[in-house]
Every structure is written in structure tokens, then in C-alpha cells.
Design an enzyme around this catalytic site. Structure first.
Site, short mmCIF file in Angstrom:
data_model
loop_
_atom_site.label_atom_id
_atom_site.label_comp_id
_atom_site.label_asym_id
_atom_site.label_seq_id
_atom_site.Cartn_x
_atom_site.Cartn_y
_atom_site.Cartn_z
N GLU A 57 0.81 -1.23 0.00
CA GLU A 57 0.00 0.00 0.00
C GLU A 57 0.84 1.27 0.00
OE1 GLU A 57 -0.51 -2.60 1.98
OE2 GLU A 57 -2.62 -3.21 1.88
N PHE A 119 -11.70 -7.01 14.08
CA PHE A 119 -10.62 -7.48 13.23
C PHE A 119 -10.22 -6.39 12.23
CE2 PHE A 119 -9.16 -9.75 9.35
CZ PHE A 119 -7.95 -10.20 9.87
N GLN A 120 -8.96 -6.12 12.15
CA GLN A 120 -8.40 -5.10 11.25
C GLN A 120 -9.02 -3.72 11.45
OE1 GLN A 120 -8.36 -6.80 7.25
NE2 GLN A 120 -6.33 -7.62 7.68
N LYS A 169 -17.64 -0.59 6.22
CA LYS A 169 -18.14 -1.54 5.22
C LYS A 169 -19.66 -1.50 5.10
CE LYS A 169 -17.67 -6.37 3.92
NZ LYS A 169 -17.12 -7.67 4.35
N MET A 476 24.15 8.68 1.63
CA MET A 476 24.04 10.01 2.21
C MET A 476 24.39 9.98 3.70
SD MET A 476 23.69 13.10 1.60
CE MET A 476 22.71 13.70 0.22
C1 LIG Z 1 12.32 5.89 4.96
C2 LIG Z 1 13.62 6.54 5.26
N1 LIG Z 1 14.47 5.98 6.15
C3 LIG Z 1 15.67 6.57 6.40
C4 LIG Z 1 16.03 7.74 5.79
C5 LIG Z 1 17.36 8.41 6.12
N2 LIG Z 1 18.23 8.43 4.91
C6 LIG Z 1 18.34 9.51 4.12
S1 LIG Z 1 19.32 9.22 2.78
C7 LIG Z 1 19.64 7.66 3.29
C8 LIG Z 1 20.54 6.76 2.47
C9 LIG Z 1 19.93 6.36 1.18
O1 LIG Z 1 20.68 5.33 0.63
P1 LIG Z 1 20.50 4.94 -0.87
O2 LIG Z 1 19.07 4.73 -1.19
O3 LIG Z 1 21.40 3.81 -1.22
O4 LIG Z 1 20.94 6.27 -1.64
P2 LIG Z 1 22.40 6.94 -1.69
O5 LIG Z 1 22.45 7.99 -0.65
O6 LIG Z 1 23.40 5.86 -1.46
O7 LIG Z 1 22.47 7.51 -3.06
C10 LIG Z 1 18.99 7.37 4.48
C11 LIG Z 1 19.08 6.10 5.20
C12 LIG Z 1 15.10 8.29 4.89
N3 LIG Z 1 15.34 9.44 4.25
N4 LIG Z 1 13.93 7.67 4.62
#
Ligand SMILES: Cc1ncc(C[n+]2csc(CCOP(=O)(O)OP(=O)(O)O)c2C)c(N)n1
Ligand SMILES: [Mg+2]
Lengths: 577, 166
Positions: A57, A119-120, A169, A476
């Protein structure tokens, strides 16, 4: 809709008719017990609405979001109660943060069981309250048409946002005897405001006294379709234009007055221009902390102007000297009547000097550079593609190196920074813009959060190109750890990644290709462009420890921008994230 | 935080819909404002309700919160009122444990503050105090020299003076 209600219709069938009357083309969803009557109505009522079955979802919400951002029309999500509904919350929050119109239809347990831990059963009305523009819990099948009408009206007008409608529902299955086109009843909602001419005149007056103006265009300018007016204003007063991440495309980034994106990973020349300007005028941006750095020092000595449709944004982050509340297009049309040409030749020369002296750049030695891939993608397509991004380093490189020339061509999660957004958003964008080439630029981390939607893309034969800039890292975060935490890596190594190309190949109708060498970039990108029977995943094995620059450490003023990796150790950032 | 702490009174006019109170409360709680009193009642037009909200918190940022409440779909208007441009009143009920021999002393205080005795038993009485919040507070301070067993205050209700809308 003039036909008289058929007494044989149930609430769900009336709902489908109302959705169709709103011009809905697609519903992104996944069923379950309490939503079955609605799914049933989608086949028992003759309708052109197509149901797109997702695999999770969250994906449905991001697809609806991508569709909305790519088209300007609200995206529609349909899910079941409890876990089905809660799985959409990340997507709703993402849309809410970025002012994206979305309609979320959730099934709910029967009315008499609400509040009894059926439920749910989940209190979806309550759970989503902080992340919706508005929401409804329906109590009578005959209310469905009014609520649908109001929901769409609220979602798209003023500052757009998600509107949720929780449908027990027994209400969707109950007999419908009401009117299909009743009037709305929204006494507290007045999104349309007359432009205050005095406010506009004060802004024009301030502009006329400026010699170093900068225009900052945000998502609001794009939402109100004010791109023509923004460019016209910029050309009239000869002001350079920088945009937020979400504002990319308001002005063609090839335009001589364009400075590209500003802020934490914006261009050096945009940030330098903002530091030196004597007037900053935000059109539909909310001065997000990622673009202003340290609020108290942002354009401290400049005249600050804010145009926004949402009055609550004025003076929230940045105290301004002049403001005008209203739709960006309407305000600018009025403003254009009151401004005249400005001589900013010296200022533009200085700004051009910044462009020459501090261009976007990256090291070309050693392995496969993610920036290089994006530069070549841009050259090959002339920028005539729809791009969605996920969140991370790849997102910032995409924003920097893929110049955008049209509104709605660059789509990403800005305010929320939601990993997992990029690929499903591309699916929604492709549905909304079927004739265009859609590219999802994703990281190896974020792609794994929603890649189950490859099945959705395959079933619908969507020729989306998914470029995985694979650095085997949560890149990042690794960059922050390297720069601010003495290079201590903690929880960022993505050992265990699948072979993304092989994974794609295992889906019927999808294709996977691998890119390893710089010399092969064009060949491999071309191969992806030539494959149009389904999605194509490009697994680009990039250099693992590349960093994004420029960078303004969170919470620091724009003056503290780092153009390249500093030799000295940096202290931990103080800003929000 | 170095911001000054103040009390504020807001008047909110809302469409009478489910969830409207929760939505408003969320705006305050998210920004760390403590709702000190809240009065909700049907308005002159029964499709609408009137809320009077007493708050404490920083003055800084309150204007933005007023706008955030004002933009909620079910909110018709939200305004802050200063005490000199509006009539502000509240009501308190105080149950005092008092034996017959000291009853006269209590009644003296009741009379002084123009309060009313609304219930009387051998061992207790309930006193109703109405008026400006400061007056109610002063009465409560005095009556505490007896044994107060229960105290209920309505919180402020407010109406703008003259032709000003509330
Ligand atoms: C749902 C979620 N969890 C954690 C983060 C924190 N976060 C920001 S950038 C990042 C790394 C992303 O890694 P990747 O998708 O491999 O991209 P890259 O930076 O390596 O290009 C994280 C963990 C986030 N923005 N969103
Ligand atoms: Mg990565």
C-alpha cells in the site's frame, strides 16, 4: 450527472460513479475485507476508471503522488482497513509535506464495531489526522457524493494536500438512495483570496529600489502554473532565479537567468547569489530549513518578500518585510502591472562570475562516477524526460546534473525525504504521462524499500527506466558519518544487496542491464531506452565513497558552504537533520 | 527557552463536525502549548460551535498557530482577544467541608465575593463563584482557609465588546 439515483445502487457503486464524475482515470490500491464492496463496485458499475493493483500500500500512495505531481490532477488510493490503511501513512505524510493533492479511500470495519477492536480495525481517522489536509469518517451512504465532491475540491484548491475518507463496510455496502450531485457544505473553507493590491504595490516598490535582486521559486509557483509569469518577472526586472528542489522546472534551467537549486546541496552560485543579494523574493516556497540553513542569518540584511497561498507560512521561518497571500499566478499577474525594467547589469555580471568560478563539478579519476552517468543521460535526452528520484546522494546529484526545463518533469520527495518514493512515483508519473520517457533515479537502499512494485510495472507494461546508482551504501548517511563523525561508519553498509539486473530479469517482462565502466555509459543507457515492453533496471556499479558537494552543514548559514571535501575535521551539525 | 510565557485567550468559531476539537488540539500540542481551559458550546446558529481556549506558552509563534487553526477546513475563524476589548468570565463550584459552628464565617466570604451557596448539608456546602477569572481566583484563595474538598472551574468564556465580532 443528471440521472436519477437507481435504488438498486449501493454506497460503493455511488462512490465509483462520483469518482468518475471527478475525472478519475486510475485508482492505485490493494484490497481486503472491508474494502471488498468498493473493489466489487469497480467491476459491477460500468466505468472507465482503471484499478492498478499494487504489491504494497505504500507503493499505492507514492504512485498516486507521482501521478498527481506529473499531471496536476489528484491521485487516488484505495486500500482496506487496519494494516492496509496504516501502510499508506508514509505516503500520505510525503504528499502532505509537499502539498500534493491526493484522495485516500480506506475501508473500515462496520460502524457498530468501530471502537471495539474489531478485526483489522484501526483508528485511521485519528492516526492520519496530523498528515492530512482534511478527513472524513462516513456515517451514511447518502453522504458519499457530497464527501467525494468536497474531498476533491479541498485536495486541489488553495494549498493542495491529501484528503482521507474512511468508509465503514456497512456504509459502502448499504443502499444508496441519495442524490449523486449534491451541493458542498464547507462553511470554514475559503481558499480563494482576492489579491491585495496594496501588498502588491509595496512589493513592486521594494523591487524598484533593489540593485541585487534574487527570485526564489518554489513548488507553489509550479502548482499554480505560474511558470510563464515567473520568467516574465525575472526578465523584466533582470533578476536571477533560483529554485527549491520541488521548484525545479519553474524556469528552464538552461535559461541565462537560472541559478539552479539553492540550499544544502544547491549550486555554489545560487548560494553565493543569495548571500550577496539585497532583495530576496520567495514565490511559493516555504523557506524550508534545507534551503535557508541558519534562519537568523538568512538574507539578514536583504529586503525579504514572501508570496504564498498559505497565510500560515508568512513569517514562520523567516520574518519578511513584505508579503502577499494568494495564488502565485494571480499575484504575479498583478505584480507585473506594477514593475518596470531594472538595471542589474553589474549584479548579473557578478553572478555570472560565480557561475564561471564555481561550476558544479566532480572528480573524473578512478571508477564509475554517478554524476557522469547523469550528465550523459542529460546529454542523450536533451532533458526531455520525466524524472523521479528517491532520497539520498543520488537524489541530490540528479537535482544538480539533470537540468529541468519544464514544470512537472522533476519529481521527488522534498519535505519528507521518503526513501522508497522514487520508483512507485515513476509508475504513477508514467500512467499520467504515457507518451513520455520516465526515468526513476534511485539508490540501492531506497529502491529496496519498494521494489516489489516491479510486478506492477510489468503487469502494466510500463517502459520505465530505473537507474540504480549503486554504491552499496546508505550513501548520504555514510557521507555525514565521513564528514562529521570522524569517518565512523555505523549501519550504512548494504552488504546483502541483490544483483539488481538479475532481479529485474526474474520478473516477467522486465529487463535488467549492468553498467560497470565509464566507457559503456551511453551504450547501456541506450539499451535501456530501446527496451519498451516493460521496466528496465540499470544496475550502475558506482564508486562507493563519492560525496555530494557543494554542501552546507545542517543548521549553518549559507556562507559556510563547502565546495569540496575540507581537509580539516568538521564538528557535528546542529541543524534539524 | 527565553521567550516570555504568557496567558492567551482565543475564540474559535467552528462548524460542528466530528474531529474538529481533536484537529485544533493537535495544532497546539504539536507546538508545545498547554491548553489550560477549554469551553465548547453550541453557537447562536446550532450548526456551529464556539470554543474559548485559554492557553499558556510563548507569545512568539502564537500568531502563526492562530493562522494554522484558522486554516483548518472546519474552522470558520480563530482570533486572539485581549482582556480589555472583550468580556471574559468564568464560573467555579467549590465544595467546602464545614460544620455548623463555622458556617457563618464561610458565608461572610461568600457574601463579600457576591458568590452563591447552591448546596448545603450538615457538614458541607457548595459555593458558586462567577466573574472575571481574577475575582474567581481571589475567592478560591480566601476559601482555602477552610477545608476545600472539591473544586471545578468552567474555564473562561469570552465575548468581544461592542460591534466587534468574537
Ligand atoms: C524511509 C527513510 N528511512 C531513512 C532515511 C534516512 N536516509 C536519508 S538518505 C539515506 C541513504 C539512502 O541510501 P540509498 O538509497 O542507497 O541512496 P544513496 O544515498 O546511497 O544515493 C537514508 C538512510 C530516509 N530518508 N527515509
Ligand atoms: Mg546507496
Amino acid at each position: 450527472m443528471s440521472e436519477s439515483p437507481k435504488s438498486s445502487m449501493d454506497g460503493a457503486q455511488a462512490l465509483v460513479k462520483c469518482l468518475e464524475a471527478q475525472g478519475v482515470e486510475y485508482i492505485f490500491g490493494l484490497s481486503g475485507g472491508s474494502a471488498i464492496p468498493i473493489f466489487d463496485a469497480l467491476i459491477t458499475i460500468e466505468t472507465k476508471i482503471q484499478l492498478i493493483l499494487v504489491r504494497h500500500e505504500q507503493g499505492a500512495a507514492h504512485m498516486a503522488d507521482g501521478y498527481a505531481r506529473a499531471t496536476g490532477k489528484p491521485g487516488v488510493v484505495l486500500v482496506t482497513s487496519g494494516p492496509g490503511a496504516t501502510n499508506t501513512i508514509t505516503g500520505i505524510m510525503t504528499a502532505h509535506m509537499d502539498s500534493v493533492p491526493m484522495i485516500i479511500l480506506t475501508g473500515q470495519t462496520i460502524s457498530s464495531m468501530i471502537g471495539k477492536d474489531a478485526f483489522q480495525e484501526a483508528d485511521v481517522f485519528g492516526l492520519t489526522m496530523p498528515v492530512v489536509k482534511h478527513s472524513y469518517l462516513l456515517k451514511d451512504p447518502n453522504d458519499i457524493p457530497r464527501v467525494v465532491k468536497e474531498a476533491f475540491h479541498i485536495a486541489v484548491t488553495g494549498r493542495p494536500g491529501p484528503v482521507l475518507r474512511d468508509l465503514p463496510k456497512d456504509i459502502s455496502a448499504g443502499a444508496f438512495t441519495g442524490e449523486l450531485d449534491p451541493p458542498m457544505n464547507l462553511p470554514g473553507y475559503y481558499p480563494f483570496r482576492e489579491v491585495n493590491i496594496d501588498d502588491v504595490k509595496a512589493i513592486a516598490e521594494a523591487i524598484q529600489h533593489s540593485s541585487r535582486p534574487v527570485i526564489l521559486a518554489g513548488h507553489g509557483a509550479l502548482i499554480s502554473r505560474a511558470e510563464k509569469e515567473v520568467v516574465q518577472l525575472a526578465e523584466t526586472i533582470q533578476a536571477p532565479v533560483t529554485t527549491t528542489f520541488l521548484g525545479k522546472g519553474v524556469i528552464p534551467e538552461t535559461h541565462p537567468l537560472s541559478l539552479g537549486m539553492l540550499g544544502m546541496h544547491g549550486t555554489a552560485y545560487a548560494n553565493k547569489a543569495v548571500v550577496e543579494c539585497d532583495l530576496i523574493m520567495s514565490i511559493g516556497s516555504r523557506f524550508d530549513d534545507r534551503i535557508i540553513g541558519q534562519a537568523s542569518r538568512f538574507c539578514k540584511d536583504a529586503v525579504r518578500i514572501h508570496i504564498d497561498v498559505d497565510e500560515a507560512e508568512i513569517d514562520k521561518m523567516i520574518k519578511v518585510h513584505h508579503s502577499c497571500v494568494g495564488d502565485a499566478k494571480a499575484v504575479l499577474q498583478e505584480l507585473l502591472k506594477h514593475v518596470s525594467a531594472l538595471d542589474t547589469a553589474d549584479w548579473l555580471r557578478r553572478v555570472d562570475g560565480f557561475k564561471t568560478k564555481y561550476p558544479l563539478r566532480y572528480g573524473k579519476q578512478a571508477g564509475l562516477k554517478p554524476q557522469q552517468i547523469l550528465v550523459e543521460l542529460y546529454q542523450m535526452t536533451g532533458g526531455n524526460i520525466v524524472v523521479t528520484t528517491d532520497v539520498g546522494q543520488h537524489q541530490m546529484w540528479a537535482a544538480q546534473f539533470l537540468r529541468t526545463s519544464r514544470p512537472r518533469d522533476f519529481i521527488g520527495s522534498g519535505g519528507a525525504g521518503t526513501m522508497g518514493f522514487g520508483f512507485p512515483a515513476a509508475i504513477g508519473a508514467q500512467f499520467g504521462r504515457p507518451k513520455e520517457q520516465v526515468w526513476a533515479i534511485v539508490g540501492d537502499g531506497g529502491f529496496q524499500m519498494t521494489l516489489c512494485e516491479l510486478a506492477t510495472a510489468c503487469v502494466n507494461k510500463l517502459p520505465i527506466k530505473i537507474l540504480v546508482l549503486n554504491n552499496h551504501y546508505l550513501g548520504m548517511v555514510r557521507q555525514w558519518q565521513e564528514l562529521f563523525y570522524d569517518d565512523r561508519e555505523s549501519g550504512v553498509d548494504l552488504a546483502g544487496n541483490p544483483d539488481f539486473a538479475k532481479l529485474a530479469d526474474s520478473y516477467p517482462g522486465a529487463k535488467g542491464v549492468t553498467l560497470k565502466r565509464t566507457a559503456d555509459i551511453r551504450k547501456i543507457l541506450q539499451r535501456a531506452m530501446d527496451y519498451n515492453d516493460g521496466p528496465c533496471v540499470i544496475n550502475a556499479e558506482c564508486e562507493k565513497t563519492e560525496n555530494v558537494f557543494p554542501m552546507i552543514p545542517a543548521g549553518r548559514p549559507l556562507e559556510d558552504m563547502l565546495i569540496e571535501r575540507p581537509k580539516t575535521k568538521l564538528s557535528k551539525p546542529t541543524g534539524s537533520t | 527557552m527565553s521567550f516570555e510565557q504568557h496567558t492567551h485567550t482565543l475564540s474559535v468559531y467552528v462548524a460542528n463536525r466530528p474531529g474538529v476539537l481533536a484537529r485544533i488540539a493537535q495544532v497546539f500540542s504539536r507546538r508545545g502549548y498547554n491548553i489550560e481551559s477549554l469551553v465548547v458550546s453550541p453557537a447562536n446558529d446550532g450548526d456551529f460551535s464556539r470554543m474559548t481556549i485559554g492557553l499558556s506558552g510563548a507569545s512568539e509563534g502564537l500568531e502563526q498557530i492562530v493562522r494554522q487553526v484558522g486554516k483548518l477546513v472546519d474552522v470558520i475563524s480563530c482570533m486572539e482577544h485581549a482582556d480589555d476589548t472583550a468580556v471574559v468570565r468564568e464560573l467555579a463550584l467549590v465544595k467546602v467541608r464545614v460544620e455548623a459552628e463555622r458556617r457563618m464565617e464561610v458565608l461572610q466570604i461568600v457574601e463579600h465575593f457576591a458568590c452563591k451557596t447552591v448546596d448545603l448539608t450538615d457538614t458541607s456546602m457548595i459555593i458558586m463563584s462567577t466573574g472575571a477569572s481574577e475575582k474567581v481566583a481571589a475567592f478560591i484563595r480566601m476559601i482555602r482557609s477552610f477545608e476545600v474538598v472539591e473544586l471545578v472551574r468552567t474555564g473562561k468564556v469570552l465575548m468581544a465588546r461592542g460591534d466587534q465580532p468574537t
